[in-house]
Design a protein around this motif. Structure first.
Motif, PDB file in Angstrom:
ATOM      1  N   ARG A 188       0.709  -1.149  -0.143  1.00  0.00           N
ATOM      2  CA  ARG A 188       0.068  -0.080   0.102  1.00  0.00           C
ATOM      3  C   ARG A 188       1.130   1.146  -0.077  1.00  0.00           C
ATOM      4  NH1 ARG A 188      -5.300  -0.491   2.316  1.00  0.00           N
ATOM      5  NH2 ARG A 188      -5.017   1.921   2.655  1.00  0.00           N
ATOM      6  N   ILE A 189       0.468   2.172  -0.816  1.00  0.00           N
ATOM      7  CA  ILE A 189       1.254   3.672  -0.768  1.00  0.00           C
ATOM      8  C   ILE A 189       0.037   4.507  -0.105  1.00  0.00           C
ATOM      9  CG2 ILE A 189       2.439   5.104  -1.964  1.00  0.00           C
ATOM     10  CD1 ILE A 189       3.014   2.976  -3.897  1.00  0.00           C
ATOM     11  N   ASP A 190       0.446   5.398   1.121  1.00  0.00           N
ATOM     12  CA  ASP A 190      -0.585   6.012   1.590  1.00  0.00           C
ATOM     13  C   ASP A 190       0.481   7.495   1.472  1.00  0.00           C
ATOM     14  OD1 ASP A 190      -2.789   4.656   2.883  1.00  0.00           O
ATOM     15  OD2 ASP A 190      -1.185   3.561   3.592  1.00  0.00           O
ATOM     16  N   VAL A 191      -0.466   8.734   1.362  1.00  0.00           N
ATOM     17  CA  VAL A 191       0.127   9.977   1.301  1.00  0.00           C
ATOM     18  C   VAL A 191      -0.309  10.967   2.256  1.00  0.00           C
ATOM     19  CG1 VAL A 191       0.694  11.648  -0.511  1.00  0.00           C
ATOM     20  CG2 VAL A 191       0.517   9.212  -1.417  1.00  0.00           C
ATOM     21  N   VAL A 192       0.557  11.808   2.696  1.00  0.00           N
ATOM     22  CA  VAL A 192       0.150  13.144   3.284  1.00  0.00           C
ATOM     23  C   VAL A 192       0.722  14.275   2.696  1.00  0.00           C
ATOM     24  CG1 VAL A 192       0.320  14.064   5.409  1.00  0.00           C
ATOM     25  CG2 VAL A 192       0.210  11.729   5.657  1.00  0.00           C
ATOM     26  N   GLY A 193      -0.158  15.058   2.080  1.00  0.00           N
ATOM     27  CA  GLY A 193       0.103  15.975   1.586  1.00  0.00           C
ATOM     28  C   GLY A 193       0.315  17.642   2.119  1.00  0.00           C
ATOM     29  N   LEU A 194       1.520  18.144   2.175  1.00  0.00           N
ATOM     30  CA  LEU A 194       1.713  19.121   2.991  1.00  0.00           C
ATOM     31  C   LEU A 194       1.592  20.491   2.350  1.00  0.00           C
ATOM     32  CD1 LEU A 194       5.236  18.163   4.726  1.00  0.00           C
ATOM     33  CD2 LEU A 194       2.775  17.305   5.293  1.00  0.00           C
ATOM     34  N   SER A 195       0.161  21.206   2.794  1.00  0.00           N
ATOM     35  CA  SER A 195       0.029  22.384   1.856  1.00  0.00           C
ATOM     36  C   SER A 195      -0.084  22.201   0.403  1.00  0.00           C
ATOM     37  CB  SER A 195       0.917  23.455   2.573  1.00  0.00           C
ATOM     38  OG  SER A 195       0.700  23.740   3.956  1.00  0.00           O
ATOM     39  N   VAL A 196      -0.804  21.654   0.077  1.00  0.00           N
ATOM     40  CA  VAL A 196      -0.415  21.346  -1.668  1.00  0.00           C
ATOM     41  C   VAL A 196      -1.859  21.541  -2.118  1.00  0.00           C
ATOM     42  CG1 VAL A 196       1.397  19.817  -1.855  1.00  0.00           C
ATOM     43  CG2 VAL A 196      -0.851  18.779  -1.386  1.00  0.00           C
ATOM     44  N   SER A 197      -1.874  21.938  -3.460  1.00  0.00           N
ATOM     45  CA  SER A 197      -3.132  22.284  -3.959  1.00  0.00           C
ATOM     46  C   SER A 197      -2.910  22.342  -5.796  1.00  0.00           C
ATOM     47  CB  SER A 197      -3.770  23.677  -3.949  1.00  0.00           C
ATOM     48  OG  SER A 197      -2.714  24.697  -4.360  1.00  0.00           O
ATOM     49  N   GLY A 198      -4.104  22.328  -6.408  1.00  0.00           N
ATOM     50  CA  GLY A 198      -3.873  22.140  -7.848  1.00  0.00           C
ATOM     51  C   GLY A 198      -3.378  20.828  -8.231  1.00  0.00           C
ATOM     52  N   LYS A 199      -2.585  21.088  -9.287  1.00  0.00           N
ATOM     53  CA  LYS A 199      -2.072  19.708  -9.867  1.00  0.00           C
ATOM     54  C   LYS A 199      -1.244  18.860  -9.191  1.00  0.00           C
ATOM     55  CE  LYS A 199       0.754  18.223 -14.224  1.00  0.00           C
ATOM     56  NZ  LYS A 199       1.195  18.820 -15.275  1.00  0.00           N
ATOM     57  N   ALA A 200      -0.354  19.567  -7.992  1.00  0.00           N
ATOM     58  CA  ALA A 200       0.353  18.673  -7.205  1.00  0.00           C
ATOM     59  C   ALA A 200      -0.415  17.856  -6.029  1.00  0.00           C
ATOM     60  CB  ALA A 200       1.126  19.640  -6.455  1.00  0.00           C
ATOM     61  N   ARG A 201      -1.523  18.404  -5.779  1.00  0.00           N
ATOM     62  CA  ARG A 201      -2.476  17.786  -4.840  1.00  0.00           C
ATOM     63  C   ARG A 201      -2.931  16.611  -5.794  1.00  0.00           C
ATOM     64  NH1 ARG A 201      -7.895  17.785  -3.345  1.00  0.00           N
ATOM     65  NH2 ARG A 201      -8.310  17.523  -0.926  1.00  0.00           N
ATOM     66  N   GLN A 202      -3.526  16.896  -6.826  1.00  0.00           N
ATOM     67  CA  GLN A 202      -4.059  15.951  -7.615  1.00  0.00           C
ATOM     68  C   GLN A 202      -3.080  14.714  -8.113  1.00  0.00           C
ATOM     69  OE1 GLN A 202      -5.232  17.925 -11.171  1.00  0.00           O
ATOM     70  NE2 GLN A 202      -6.871  19.061 -10.254  1.00  0.00           N
ATOM     71  N   GLN A 203      -2.001  15.166  -8.270  1.00  0.00           N
ATOM     72  CA  GLN A 203      -0.918  13.949  -8.405  1.00  0.00           C
ATOM     73  C   GLN A 203      -0.838  13.063  -7.139  1.00  0.00           C
ATOM     74  OE1 GLN A 203       3.686  14.646  -8.903  1.00  0.00           O
ATOM     75  NE2 GLN A 203       2.885  14.218 -10.949  1.00  0.00           N
ATOM     76  N   LEU A 204      -0.485  13.804  -5.904  1.00  0.00           N
ATOM     77  CA  LEU A 204      -0.381  13.148  -4.715  1.00  0.00           C
ATOM     78  C   LEU A 204      -1.568  12.037  -4.297  1.00  0.00           C
ATOM     79  CD1 LEU A 204       1.342  15.910  -2.604  1.00  0.00           C
ATOM     80  CD2 LEU A 204       2.390  13.874  -3.654  1.00  0.00           C
ATOM     81  N   GLN A 205      -2.731  12.795  -4.844  1.00  0.00           N
ATOM     82  CA  GLN A 205      -3.978  11.972  -4.496  1.00  0.00           C
ATOM     83  C   GLN A 205      -3.907  10.742  -5.332  1.00  0.00           C
ATOM     84  OE1 GLN A 205      -6.966  15.222  -5.292  1.00  0.00           O
ATOM     85  NE2 GLN A 205      -7.766  14.728  -3.258  1.00  0.00           N
ATOM     86  N   CYS A 206      -3.666  10.970  -6.625  1.00  0.00           N
ATOM     87  CA  CYS A 206      -3.594   9.554  -7.646  1.00  0.00           C
ATOM     88  C   CYS A 206      -2.511   8.697  -7.316  1.00  0.00           C
ATOM     89  CB  CYS A 206      -3.128  10.335  -9.088  1.00  0.00           C
ATOM     90  SG  CYS A 206      -3.374   8.932 -10.215  1.00  0.00           S
ATOM     91  N   ILE A 207      -1.484   9.149  -6.671  1.00  0.00           N
ATOM     92  CA  ILE A 207      -0.349   8.265  -6.081  1.00  0.00           C
ATOM     93  C   ILE A 207      -1.113   7.220  -4.956  1.00  0.00           C
ATOM     94  CG2 ILE A 207       1.631   7.969  -4.780  1.00  0.00           C
ATOM     95  CD1 ILE A 207       2.577  10.713  -6.276  1.00  0.00           C
ATOM     96  N   ALA A 208      -1.792   7.831  -4.145  1.00  0.00           N
ATOM     97  CA  ALA A 208      -2.558   7.044  -3.158  1.00  0.00           C
ATOM     98  C   ALA A 208      -3.518   6.299  -3.683  1.00  0.00           C
ATOM     99  CB  ALA A 208      -3.136   8.142  -2.180  1.00  0.00           C
ATOM    100  N   GLU A 209      -4.338   6.719  -4.529  1.00  0.00           N
ATOM    101  CA  GLU A 209      -5.322   6.046  -5.103  1.00  0.00           C
ATOM    102  C   GLU A 209      -4.873   4.847  -5.771  1.00  0.00           C
ATOM    103  OE1 GLU A 209      -9.070   6.479  -8.229  1.00  0.00           O
ATOM    104  OE2 GLU A 209      -7.953   7.994  -7.780  1.00  0.00           O
ATOM    105  N   GLN A 210      -3.870   4.835  -6.645  1.00  0.00           N
ATOM    106  CA  GLN A 210      -3.309   3.947  -7.374  1.00  0.00           C
ATOM    107  C   GLN A 210      -2.473   2.912  -6.693  1.00  0.00           C
ATOM    108  OE1 GLN A 210      -4.028   3.094 -10.769  1.00  0.00           O
ATOM    109  NE2 GLN A 210      -5.480   4.750 -10.470  1.00  0.00           N
ATOM    110  N   GLY A 211      -2.008   3.398  -5.545  1.00  0.00           N
ATOM    111  CA  GLY A 211      -1.369   2.528  -4.679  1.00  0.00           C
ATOM    112  C   GLY A 211      -2.087   1.745  -3.494  1.00  0.00           C
ATOM    113  N   ASN A 212      -3.424   1.807  -3.928  1.00  0.00           N
ATOM    114  CA  ASN A 212      -4.316   1.251  -2.797  1.00  0.00           C
ATOM    115  C   ASN A 212      -4.341   1.884  -1.448  1.00  0.00           C
ATOM    116  OD1 ASN A 212      -6.259  -0.670  -2.188  1.00  0.00           O
ATOM    117  ND2 ASN A 212      -5.054  -2.310  -1.552  1.00  0.00           N
ATOM    118  N   GLY A 213      -4.094   3.026  -1.339  1.00  0.00           N
ATOM    119  CA  GLY A 213      -3.673   3.723  -0.067  1.00  0.00           C
ATOM    120  C   GLY A 213      -4.790   4.844  -0.128  1.00  0.00           C
ATOM    121  N   THR A 214      -4.608   5.978   0.863  1.00  0.00           N
ATOM    122  CA  THR A 214      -5.416   6.881   1.013  1.00  0.00           C
ATOM    123  C   THR A 214      -4.582   8.206   1.297  1.00  0.00           C
ATOM    124  OG1 THR A 214      -6.752   5.689   2.364  1.00  0.00           O
ATOM    125  CG2 THR A 214      -6.931   7.921   2.912  1.00  0.00           C
ATOM    126  N   TYR A 215      -5.152   9.200   0.708  1.00  0.00           N
ATOM    127  CA  TYR A 215      -4.534  10.524   0.718  1.00  0.00           C
ATOM    128  C   TYR A 215      -5.046  11.456   1.688  1.00  0.00           C
ATOM    129  CZ  TYR A 215      -3.308  15.395  -0.391  1.00  0.00           C
ATOM    130  OH  TYR A 215      -2.854  16.797  -0.450  1.00  0.00           O
TER     131      TYR A 215
END
Length: 645
Positions: A188-215
């Motif tokens: 599993r890949i879980d992600v904590v995004g630190l003060s992110v928005s826009g494209k960066a946030r979308q990318q981190l969310q996608c990493i968590a989703e595709q890694g069967n984790g949570t953002y």
């Protein structure tokens, strides 16, 4: 809102991973394939986790409250490390720490292990967290790939990515996460995004989703600390399957199995696996459960059937109807003289019984599933029988006394034990939490879940469309029960009360049992019944409070008596009583298992003050601020799987 029964569960967001150990002995089980092996715990009983930390130059930017992101992250991570139990196998890797500019050689491979995964490394972890500084670029793809290598290729593994920005390197880290997750069904890949928005946030969310984790978002210094420590506490264990690895065959050449627990895998929609169980004694009752979490992001389903010498004895299906909750589908099959759902005669006779489990719909990738096989001896007297309690209708639980705090678990084997009373807990959208309620013969239960009206930040995130919540019940085989009359099992997680009930446990073959319980699993065996609370994910990362009310009705009563003086429980196989009156069979007795668990988990249990079966009860309050060390320890990062020899 009253709907037809559904089969529901889900695993929860994992930050600090728990893995289980132990296998249930089985006859004629072949060597595991790669996917099946990945679903089973390692010999030492624990999984591994890598903290993957962003050391890019942007981490020097303010996080609010007078702190930089790096300072806030250091403080939060130090709190997390200090709360780790000694048994937790955790390592630390950083990226962007040595190469300054993306034009410099090596900027896209700038990632280093600073602490190897292990258990005796707490001082090294604290020192490394305090020493890392913001410096370079953001090579997330390479860092993810290397972190996966750090964890090996077997057993349950977790990567926790903490970052404040978009990757500065190819390939797409979202695609890398998807490829890594395919290499191991327990990664599993879980992600904590630190003060992110826009494209960066979308990318981190996608990493968590595709890694069967949570953002999870963390938008300020206080929020970084709160998020990391809170997620660390609630991610104590993922949904895990217990059992011996096995590979099912085609229906024309099924794999032999005996009483026990197994883990196999199913491919894309339409794939199936078959097994053959040989019944030696006429009149026994064969019960089988099949359960799977399925594939995140898809409608999914499981179909199972058992066919004996006289024809098909039972059929069951479970379908997931939402794609944004990590649900698990659990179904039960029964072949016996008085409990099967089929009208076929002869389903209690000796012979070969073929069990087939199929992927119903939607999924495209291989997923693991669990198989539980039990055989009850021939019944002479059914024991307790009360038609009124057997046909119990839903009513509000009668409870009194103070509300107690309890932390739900992500798996059946880690579920905290609760009894009659009111229990406060929280759930994050995307989670499914489990609580166990022991019921003996003659006992029933009324269950309700109350979600208060949302306010403040929670109401702001919900907006006009709060996520939906589900209340689901499971029997000791971990198969979903049907819903009794008057059940309200689906509704909003904002100002809603859900309620349902468990009819009295009885071996009596009444009409409601012969058809199985309202389309679901039966309530014919004493043991641990499970309450599951789940909330749909809609990009919310706040905890939702709720109160779980449980009323156990009735006193323990006489259960069935068996031919030739045999004794049996749901965890045993069929066998004649030995000289001491203990059933013999393929499984260890419950007392053996509990003793093993107590020896292995005694220290953690003492710290938690929790349940005395299968691990700590994890009765931990989760606040919006920093969780104290005692709460982190009480949450118990790692849980042992119940072993049967």
């Amino acid at each position: 809102m009253r709907l037809e029964p559904r089969h529901h569960l889900a695993g929860l967001a994992v930050l600090l991973i728990a893995v289980t150990s132990g296998t249930v002995g089985a006859a004629a089980a072949p060597a595991p394939g790669p996917a099946a092996a990945a679903a089973v715990a390692e010999d030492d009983g624990y999984g591994r986790m890598m903290l993957l930390l962003d050391a890019s130059g942007s981490m020097a930017e303010p996080a609010g409250g007078g702190q930089t992101k790096i300072a806030a992250a250091r403080r939060a991570l130090t709190t997390v490390v200090e709360g780790l139990p000694d048994e937790a196998q955790v390592g630390l890797r950083v990226f962007g720490a040595k190469v300054f500019s993306r034009t410099d050689p090596g900027s896209c491979t700038d990632s280093q292990v600073v602490v190897e995964p292990g258990t005796g490394n707490r001082d090294a972890l604290r020192a490394a967290v305090g020493a890392y500084e913001p410096y370079g670029e953001t090579p997330i793809p390479h860092a993810l790939t290397e972190a996966a290598k750090d964890l090996g290729d077997e057993g349950a593994r977790s990567i926790v990515l903490v970052s404040d920005g978009e990757s500065t390197c190819d390939p797409d880290p979202c695609r890398v996460a998807a490829e890594l997750q395919k290499t191991g069904i327990d990664l599993r890949i879980d992600v904590v995004g630190l003060s992110v928005s826009g494209k960066a946030r979308q990318q981190l969310q996608c990493i968590a989703e595709q890694g069967n984790g949570t953002y999870y978002d963390a938008d300020s210094a206080a929020d970084i600390e709160s998020r990391l420590t809170r997620v660390a506490a609630r991610a104590v264990q993922p949904f895990t399957l217990t059992g011996e690895p096995i590979v099912g065959g085609p229906e024309s050449s099924p794999t032999p199995i005996a009483v026990g627990e197994y883990v196999d895998s199913l491919g894309a929609s339409g794939d199936s696996k078959s097994y053959v169980f040989t019944r030696e004694t006429a009149g026994t009752t064969l019960r089988v459960a099949a359960l799977s979490q399925g594939e995140t992001g898809f409608l999914d389903g499981v179909i199972a059937e058992v066919t004996g010498p006289a024809g098909r004895c039972d059929y069951a299906s479970a379908n997931r109807t939402a794609i944004d909750v990590r649900e698990v589908m659990g179904v039960q099959l029964t072949a016996g003289a008085d409990l099967g759902s089929s009208n076929v005669e002869g389903c209690h006779e000796p012979g070969e019984y073929v069990l087939t489990v199929s992927r119903a719909r939607g999924g495209t990738e291989e997923v693991p599933f669990g198989l539980v096989v039990t055989e009850e001896p021939p019944v002479e007297e059914v024991g307790f029988s009360d038609p009124a309690l057997a046909n119990l209708s839903v009513a509000a639980p009668h409870v009194s006394g103070p509300v107690q705090k309890v932390e739900g678990a992500a798996s059946f084997d880690a579920a905290p034990e609760i009894e009659t009373g009111s229990w406060s807990s929280t759930v994050v959208p995307g989670e499914v939490l489990f609580y166990k309620v022991p019921l003996d013969f003659g006992q029933a239960a009324q269950v309700s879940v109350e979600f208060p009206e949302a306010g403040g930040e929670l109401a702001e995130q919900f907006g006009r469309f709060p996520p939906s919540a589900n209340l689901t019940l499971f029997n000791p085989l971990q198969a979903q029960l049907g819903y009794v009359d008057g059940s309200e099992w689906l509704g909003s997680a904002d100002g809603t009360t859900l309620q349902t009930a468990i009819p009295a446990v009885s071996r009596a073959p009444s009409e409601i049992r012969s058809a199985k319980f309202n389309g679901g699993a039966d309530v014919t065996a004493a043991g641990d019944y499970y309450v599951s609370v789940s909330v749909q994910k809609q990009d919310h990362t706040l905890e939702i409070p709720f109160t779980l009310n449980v009323e156990v009705i009735g006193e323990p009563a006489a259960g069935p008596t068996y031919a030739d003086g045999a004794t049996w429980s749901i965890t045993d196989g069929a066998g004649e009583a030995d000289g001491e009156g203990t059933a013999t069979g393929d499984s260890a007795s419950p007392s053996d298992n509990e003793s093993d668990d107590a020896d292995a988990d005694g220290g953690a249990e003492a710290a938690a003050g929790g349940s005395d079966e299968g691990g700590p009860g994890a009765a931990v309050a989760i606040g919006v601020g920093v969780l104290v060390l005692a709460a982190l320890a009480g949450a118990a990062i790692l849980w042992h799987r119940r072993a049967a020899s």
